[in-house]
Design an enzyme around this catalytic site. Sequence first.
Site: not given
Length: 703
Positions: A111, A395
């Site tokens: 890497e 309600s």
Amino acid sequence: MKNNTFFERVLEKIKHFWQKFWNWLKIKWRRYQINRWIIVLLLSAFLVISIYLVALAKTTDVKGLRSQLKQATIIYDQKDQKAGYLYSQKGTWVNLDQISPNVENAVLSVEDRNFYHEHGFSVKGITRAGLSYVKNKLLRRNQISGGGSTLTQQLVKNAFLSQEQTFTRKAKEIFISVQVENVYSKKDILAMYLNNAYFGNGVWGVEDASEKYFGKHASQLTVPEAATLAGMLKGPNVYNPIDHPKAALARRNVVLKTMVANDKITEKQKEQYQKATMNLKDDYKYHSGYRYPYYFDAVIAEAMHKYDLTETQIMNQGYKIYTSLNQSYQESMQQTFDNNSLFPATEAGKKPLQAASIAINPKNGGVQALVGGREDTHVFRGYNRATQLIRSPGSTIKPLAVYMPALQSGYHYDSMLEDEYQAYGTNKYQPHNWNDVYVGKLPMYQALAQSKNTSAVWLLNKIGVKKGYDSVEKFGINLDKSDNNLSLALGGLKKGVSPYQMAAAYTAFANEGVQYQPHLITKIVDATGKVIVDNTDPKSKKIMTKKVADEMTSMMLDVYRPHGTGYGARPYGYTIAGKTGTTQLIINKQRMDKEHWYIAYTPDVVVASWVGYDSNSRAVNNLSVGSNLFRTEMEGILSKTPLTKFTVKPADVILQEKQADQADFWDSLKKSSEQVGSEVYDKVKDFWDKSKKTVQDFILKNR
């Protein structure tokens, strides 16, 4: 021939004009030193961009990077006890001395072999990326296809930046990488990289990857095993040995070859390791800290929408998020929703009946428990019905839109209201009662307890629709202008509401008329210990007087008593106040219940629940489904509350006592009158007798 002569003349004129223009331009170019100005502009642009990137790097929280990567974001409850944790890109953290040196050798070889000789970036890498950028621009691709990133740059990209491949992101990456190198040692950077790297199959970090693929700790990895993991970094989903063993083996051998070139192993060792078989063993065990899925979803959503944090920051930057969560309430609520016997069987090919509930502390507005759907239907940050549902409240809106403003307008709990099937206005709006029963007149508390639609609309018409509209908005529910009509009394809203909104509104009734701003999060502390959100003193506002709140509570206590619509859902052994609601739809010319609402409260907690289908075209056939769910839920939660008693009595009890007191008064008055009358009679008789005797004696003496 003539045409050729014409075009030649035109071309000659163009050449002549261009020559004159070019001569003029050269004169002006030399006179005004354009070359120097171009150089100045380019240098200025470079300077501005550099200043911006340096400022970006300096203001990036680089110092907190290690802490962010090392610890998970932890969720705490209302008692500051750990309730769970969040992470999406974190594994088990291990220090570098707990990772085999073979891993470092393999990773750096493949890497970033110049890792210890660079200062965050590679000149060769930048050159390669620049050429790639130019190439892609020429090919009209707005990306950078080449690599060139150092190990530090890869760490920065994953920790601070997006994955987009653009020149802008690359420039930011380089400058922040330099800053990271200024703050941390190479060993620290390597440890952060290895613990933050992705290794496929949902595994992050070298320790968990070691357990996943080889059944051992990272400190025990051999050279071939380390090379296998290092090879996966290029493409975790392509080179992981479980899903792609051949590709993983080939990639491992490539890494071993680079280790030879980097003087980490000899050629002989390479040949030996390349012949080694890949023995896989999966001992990885995932431990989820996402204990309360819907509640944690809501916490993330509040942090994002209210405090402008991103999901990535919340999940990965090691925050401590303090909340109003009551784990006892939450566990009880989740157990109720997990009980499939409380729900009807799901029809084949159809989605199940859903429900959502939320519990809020009326004394501070803190959300103590929340479930946004049945447990087996949860999706991470998916549809949370407790907070995101938008449905008509039915309600349950009557106390907010009608009865509370009516009390403020001079009505009382025993004021007589009309209950007649009648039309209103020019559009002939004609509401009906849910059971089509009409009694002519009845007191207000009975109209509320029995959920009389006709009485609610009649009363809203009397006090004025604007009062009802303003009242609902005062509770924190934003209405549309089109909601300013009589159907507001029955929950006829354009947009609808969520259980979260309704529960928050009802806290004002439970808290003597004062409503606190509803919230889940009380405080957020970042990985460095800095408080970035402080909501420990939430805002409040007075919605109504204590007297009005008490009278409303008195009426709503009757809802869950005999003859009230919530009696079937009452929790056994507990006293609650609140309101139920139902919305309807027409199926085959018949009115059917579409969804049920249940809202109840005590001085300690407010709970709002919704039961229905996600589809607006399906009916809830069984009324007992919602009642049983709500009763079970309330019994579980109330048993864990302080059981603070109401300071008021139910309205029907108050009226009965009032009538009894009046009857006692008249009986007492009658008895008092009779007693006074008897005493007067006796005194008058005695006076008469004495007077009569006196007169008789006088007559006898004067004969």
